[in-house]
Design an enzyme around this catalytic site. Sequence first.
Site, PDB file in Angstrom:
ATOM      1  N   THR D  17     -32.631 -22.678  59.630  1.00  0.00           N
ATOM      2  CA  THR D  17     -32.469 -21.814  58.457  1.00  0.00           C
ATOM      3  C   THR D  17     -31.119 -21.107  58.447  1.00  0.00           C
ATOM      4  OG1 THR D  17     -33.482 -19.939  59.602  1.00  0.00           O
ATOM      5  CG2 THR D  17     -34.949 -21.394  58.394  1.00  0.00           C
ATOM      6  N   ASP D  18     -30.822 -20.472  57.326  1.00  0.00           N
ATOM      7  CA  ASP D  18     -29.612 -19.653  57.244  1.00  0.00           C
ATOM      8  C   ASP D  18     -29.922 -18.312  56.587  1.00  0.00           C
ATOM      9  OD1 ASP D  18     -29.562 -19.866  54.437  1.00  0.00           O
ATOM     10  OD2 ASP D  18     -28.141 -21.511  54.454  1.00  0.00           O
ATOM     11  N   ALA D  19     -28.885 -17.488  56.446  1.00  0.00           N
ATOM     12  CA  ALA D  19     -29.081 -16.123  55.970  1.00  0.00           C
ATOM     13  C   ALA D  19     -29.578 -16.063  54.534  1.00  0.00           C
ATOM     14  CB  ALA D  19     -27.789 -15.311  56.120  1.00  0.00           C
ATOM     15  N   GLY D  20     -29.557 -17.193  53.823  1.00  0.00           N
ATOM     16  CA  GLY D  20     -30.153 -17.240  52.493  1.00  0.00           C
ATOM     17  C   GLY D  20     -31.674 -17.304  52.567  1.00  0.00           C
TER      18      GLY D  20
END
Lengths: 144, 144, 144, 144
Positions: D17-20
């Site tokens: 995952t990422d910060a979005g």
Amino acid sequence: MTAMEFSLPVRVYMEDTDAGGIVYYVNYLKFMERARTEFMRQLGFGKDWIFSHDLMFVVRDVAVRYRRPARLDDALSATARVLRIGGASLLLQQAVRRGDDELASAEVGLACVARDGVRPRRLPQEMLTALRAVQGDNHQGEPA
Amino acid sequence: MTAMEFSLPVRVYMEDTDAGGIVYYVNYLKFMERARTEFMRQLGFGKDWIFSHDLMFVVRDVAVRYRRPARLDDALSATARVLRIGGASLLLQQAVRRGDDELASAEVGLACVARDGVRPRRLPQEMLTALRAVQGDNHQGEPA
Amino acid sequence: MTAMEFSLPVRVYMEDTDAGGIVYYVNYLKFMERARTEFMRQLGFGKDWIFSHDLMFVVRDVAVRYRRPARLDDALSATARVLRIGGASLLLQQAVRRGDDELASAEVGLACVARDGVRPRRLPQEMLTALRAVQGDNHQGEPA
Amino acid sequence: MTAMEFSLPVRVYMEDTDAGGIVYYVNYLKFMERARTEFMRQLGFGKDWIFSHDLMFVVRDVAVRYRRPARLDDALSATARVLRIGGASLLLQQAVRRGDDELASAEVGLACVARDGVRPRRLPQEMLTALRAVQGDNHQGEPA
């Protein structure tokens, strides 16, 4: 006048490589995103500006062509330039080079959306102006 | 009775390797996190349960020992078992193995916090009960 | 005299973050490896030197302590300094900081091996001399 | 008869995952590579077979279209099917789905090369036969 190309130095570390002894092909996309981010920051559109305008760019499509491998410790450059500016989208031409050698190139389509990640948002006028200034006259027809 | 060990099969893909031709040492931590996640899910504490209780686990410290390298295409297992249960923390013993060979082992300290990522939260009673059941009698003194 | 600390600027990009909105804890180890690599390069021991001496450093153990999260776009520094020099090993103290705030710190144990990745190799005299020069007098007893 | 589609279950972990708050778009390419690898293994062409024939597949181009985001803990499937078989190349259609929802799709062009990574190698007859069997009759003209 041709479009201005932004270029970011990128060093290859162990984290970027794979068992083929070369840069893992997926990771070129990370180098290109670093270049996009710094390109926008240089134009005045760093994270704070973008978030305070309730914007976010999301990648809609990517087409990459791999030509030559990069290797551990290579000093590369990752580039970005504006290909096409749409009402709520942006098409960038990007590359990863070692000296004059183009190792990989890509067209990256970005959509401008609200920070909820869903609703499309028009590029703010200030951003349009700055992007057009670096786009030169390589306009490819009308905004999409 | 000794602690029950949870084990998750992990296959090594190109994404996991580095130019040394082996699994990039940092990536063992990813394998171990996958095992922790499935371990908690099996106990009944999947993402939905945890989030609905306004909880989150954050890694506070990790100590890893690397013994032997894993290679492309290896069929590994990543394991997790409870070492110590604190009021708002958890210490796990984890390993990555190929057959009986232990390739890497780690102690992973987790803190239970509210979903704001800051305020410590006590482990809910239901979780304590489940964790103690699989901990066996290898309690190492009092809860931290 | 205390040990000299090497410091490398690191920018946080989207690739480094996770769904918690912060830098994925595993990725601090990548930042630290970048710092180690540049530290050795600055001392004169870049990849070419190391490979031409049929050497390789492999990580034997890592102990990390996480204190505070880093966030998207943060300008961090990753540091390295020599804690202990062994005959065929090296212990480094490393950290990731945001300004004066220490976000994560680690002790990283490296073994010097032949490029086959197996046979231990003594640190070459030239490297020993350079490492001792930056170690200052914080020697922690005899070489391991 | 249409081409057979190979499908591999993929679970989304924090590492993806990422910060979005969603799966980092670059990582879909990793999921797709896992599916390609297992697809080839199921046809009888695992790493050992491929390496013992002095072969290697390298990615020449990728065109990805992102439609909807995947999220932490999602149970996805990554698919692969043969679009076109060339003398020394292969074009695959790949996708990542959540249930019936297509989250991302891609065309992935692979070149078959010797293990030196440079010289092109013709696909072995045994591999051609197996690939044609699962390709069905969706041949798109002549081999490239």
